[in-house]
Scaffold this active site. Structure first.
Site, PDB file in Angstrom:
ATOM      1  N   HIS A   1      52.148  67.237  61.380  1.00 34.11           N
ATOM      2  CA  HIS A   1      52.265  65.833  60.983  1.00 34.11           C
ATOM      3  C   HIS A   1      52.867  65.009  62.118  1.00 34.11           C
ATOM      4  O   HIS A   1      53.376  65.554  63.096  1.00 34.11           O
ATOM      5  CB  HIS A   1      53.132  65.690  59.727  1.00 34.11           C
TER       6      HIS A   1
ATOM      7  N   LYS B   1      57.626  61.959  60.112  1.00 33.03           N
ATOM      8  CA  LYS B   1      57.746  62.654  58.830  1.00 33.03           C
ATOM      9  C   LYS B   1      59.116  63.318  58.743  1.00 33.03           C
ATOM     10  O   LYS B   1      59.515  64.076  59.630  1.00 33.03           O
ATOM     11  CB  LYS B   1      56.636  63.686  58.661  1.00 33.03           C
TER      12      LYS B   1
END
EC number: 1.17.1.8
Length: 233
Positions: A131, A135
């Protein structure tokens, strides 16, 4: 439909764009420093906030008879409390680690493959998720949902971030700039490997799924999942 947004980061802004395109109205944008919240104007709320804020956001909505969907991860130690509150208030609530249509199909494929592999002990399963660097949690909620799907359909007992013991699913989490989300499940043996992979090209699929879920839950009572929204059985 009058929508309140809890969390106004990148996801919140994209949800706003899609909601407006679908002729909805945004009546509140509640960020972390909001002091007073007017629940009266809301038909439904969408929470993509932070792990520390999500529980309070969801609780407040349910206590004020506002159905709410949440895509925030990292707060699920209090999930049972929210389920109980939702039932007590006869509210409407959906939690999903990922609202993308493609990812929810991926969840179904993951469970189906886990059933097929359950008795093939020569294969060892592992998972990788990648990600963007913003995040906050690791592993991702989507990775945890995938791991739980495998555990439910196998003899494996739990997942582990990093190196795992026998009977555990090792999950590797990577954070790379501008990666919306990639999840790969690998079954590896001495003779071959089987991979199941989902790659998000942008956040739009997540945002659209969240708006669709919000449209679906208005007028409904109970705790639901994206399986209910998408009629995946």
């Amino acid at each position: 439909m009058k929508i309140a947004l809890f969390g106004y980061g990148k996801m919140g802004k994209m949800i706003e764009q899609i909601a407006l395109q679908r002729d909805h109205t945004i009546v509140a944008k509640v960020d972390v420093d909001a002091k007073e919240i007017d629940f009266c104007e809301m038909d439904v709320a969408i929470d993509f906030s932070t792990p520390n804020a999500a529980y309070g956001n969801i609780k407040g909505c349910l206590e004020h008879n506002v159905p709410i969907i949440s895509g925030t991860t990292g707060w699920l130690n209090k999930f049972d409390e929210i389920v109980n509150l939702c039932n007590e208030t006869k509210g409407g609530f959906i939690y999903a680690s990922n609202y993308s249509l493609g990812v929810n199909i991926f969840f179904e494929l993951n469970e189906y493959l886990a059933k097929m592999m359950a008795n093939l002990n020569q294969y060892k399963v592992s998972m990788e998720e990648i990600h963007h660097t913003q995040k906050l949690d690791a592993p991702s909620g989507t990775a945890i949902s995938l791991a739980e799907g495998i555990i439910k359909n196998s003899d494996l007992s739990q997942w582990k971030l990093g190196k795992a013991r026998e009977g555990e699913i090792p999950i590797t989490s990577k954070r790379i700039d501008a990666v919306p989300g990639t999840h790969t499940i690998t079954y590896d043996s001495k003779v071959d490997s089987i991979e199941l992979k989902h790659t998000a090209h942008n956040r739009e699929g997540f945002a659209l799924g969240a708006v669709v879920a919000a449209e679906w839950i208005v007028g409904k009572t109970g705790v639901f999942t994206m399986k209910d929204v998408l009629n995946l059985g």
